[in-house]
Design an enzyme around this catalytic site. Structure first.
Site, PDB file in Angstrom:
ATOM      1  N   CYS A  58      -2.890  -2.645   6.270  1.00  0.00           N
ATOM      2  CA  CYS A  58      -3.204  -1.249   7.134  1.00  0.00           C
ATOM      3  C   CYS A  58      -4.344  -0.908   7.581  1.00  0.00           C
ATOM      4  CB  CYS A  58      -2.972  -0.027   5.817  1.00  0.00           C
ATOM      5  SG  CYS A  58      -3.853  -0.203   4.532  1.00  0.00           S
TER       6      CYS A  58
ATOM      7  N   CYS B 145       0.940  -1.269   0.010  1.00  0.00           N
ATOM      8  CA  CYS B 145       0.161   0.027  -0.010  1.00  0.00           C
ATOM      9  C   CYS B 145       0.819   1.268  -0.091  1.00  0.00           C
ATOM     10  CB  CYS B 145      -0.773   0.048   1.227  1.00  0.00           C
ATOM     11  SG  CYS B 145      -1.633   1.510   1.501  1.00  0.00           S
ATOM     12  N   GLU B 146       0.733   2.106  -0.957  1.00  0.00           N
ATOM     13  CA  GLU B 146       1.329   3.529  -1.234  1.00  0.00           C
ATOM     14  C   GLU B 146       1.319   4.396   0.114  1.00  0.00           C
ATOM     15  OE1 GLU B 146      -0.763   6.451  -4.087  1.00  0.00           O
ATOM     16  OE2 GLU B 146       0.463   4.774  -5.092  1.00  0.00           O
ATOM     17  N   HIS B 147       0.251   4.059   0.841  1.00  0.00           N
ATOM     18  CA  HIS B 147       0.049   5.072   2.051  1.00  0.00           C
ATOM     19  C   HIS B 147       0.531   4.795   3.200  1.00  0.00           C
ATOM     20  CE1 HIS B 147      -4.229   5.598  -0.338  1.00  0.00           C
ATOM     21  NE2 HIS B 147      -2.971   6.416  -0.862  1.00  0.00           N
ATOM     22  N   HIS B 148       0.804   3.695   3.473  1.00  0.00           N
ATOM     23  CA  HIS B 148       1.385   3.246   4.750  1.00  0.00           C
ATOM     24  C   HIS B 148       2.574   2.085   4.510  1.00  0.00           C
ATOM     25  CE1 HIS B 148      -2.843   3.990   5.724  1.00  0.00           C
ATOM     26  NE2 HIS B 148      -2.150   4.926   6.980  1.00  0.00           N
TER      27      HIS B 148
ATOM     28  N   HIS C 222      -5.919  -5.991   3.470  1.00  0.00           N
ATOM     29  CA  HIS C 222      -5.066  -4.758   3.731  1.00  0.00           C
ATOM     30  C   HIS C 222      -4.551  -4.823   4.935  1.00  0.00           C
ATOM     31  CE1 HIS C 222      -5.705  -2.727  -0.486  1.00  0.00           C
ATOM     32  NE2 HIS C 222      -6.588  -3.668  -0.218  1.00  0.00           N
TER      33      HIS C 222
ATOM     34  N   GLN D   7      -5.102  -0.561  -4.568  1.00  0.00           N
ATOM     35  CA  GLN D   7      -5.906  -1.550  -5.330  1.00  0.00           C
ATOM     36  C   GLN D   7      -6.617  -1.056  -6.553  1.00  0.00           C
ATOM     37  OE1 GLN D   7      -7.759  -4.450  -2.763  1.00  0.00           O
ATOM     38  NE2 GLN D   7      -9.082  -5.055  -4.346  1.00  0.00           N
TER      39      GLN D   7
END
Length: 199
Positions: free
Chosen positions: A159, A88-91, A157, A129
């Site tokens: 996260c 996941c690019e956010h976390h 996920h 995703q």
């Protein structure tokens, strides 16, 4: 660079900067990076991250074009339950699950192993995703130029499971359809087949 580089080859690309960055992070977290259990952790983490993001150095179009064949077959081709692992690019936490891909040829087919390779190329990048689904769909659609393409991804996920809402059993489903799969009857046939357990 070849799209088929091995894990061992990628290990050679570990940079001093990446290892040093992990060393600083571990230290900032309050750990002693010089203790026995952590001595090689910055290098291992750097190698792991290079492996998990190797998709940036691979070309999905080249993979498809390397195994395209003229063929009159024009019914649905489905490759389902393709395992995928991404970050996941956010976390920068993992998400993982299965991709189901189908296409209807229009004079050209592609070697079956190339579809999972394309999934891996885009999964081995920092992703969401939704974009992962779109990347796979558009790559196959624009390169193979079939009569239709369908992609469904089901993933869990970390996260959401390890932090934040901490929901352990949630699964996210995304889908994309082009060409003949935009017709409800074709789409329903595809969805029925990926949900069935054929012996």
């Amino acid at each position: 660079m070849s799209p088929y580089k091995t894990f061992e080859e990628y290990n050679l690309e570990v940079t001093t900067e990446v290892k040093e960055s992990y060393s600083k992070i571990i230290t900032e977290l309050g750990e002693d990076v010089s203790r026995e259990g952590l001595l090689k952790t910055p290098e291992r983490a750097a190698k792991a991250m290079l492996f998990l993001t190797q998709g940036y150095k691979q070309d999905a179009v080249e993979i498809i074009e390397s195994a395209m064949f003229s063929e009159a077959y024009d019914d649905m081709v489905i490759i389902k339950d393709i395992e995928l692992y991404s970050l996941c690019e956010h976390h920068m936490l993992p998400f993982f699950g299965k991709a189901h891909v189908a296409y209807i040829p229009d004079g050209q087919i592609v070697g079956l192993s190339k579809i999972p390779r394309v999934v891996d190329v885009f999964a081995r990048r920092l992703q969401v995703q939704e974009r992962l689904t779109h990347d796979i769909l558009e790559c196959i659609n624009t390169t193979l130029k079939p009569k239709g393409v369908a992609v469904v991804i089901e993933a869990a996920h970390m996260c959401m499971m390890m932090r934040g809402v901490q929901k352990q059993n949630s699964v996210t489903t995304t889908s994309g359809f082009r060409g003949q799969f935009e017709k409800i009857e074709t789409r329903n046939e595809f969805l029925k087949l990926i949900g069935s357990h054929l012996s």
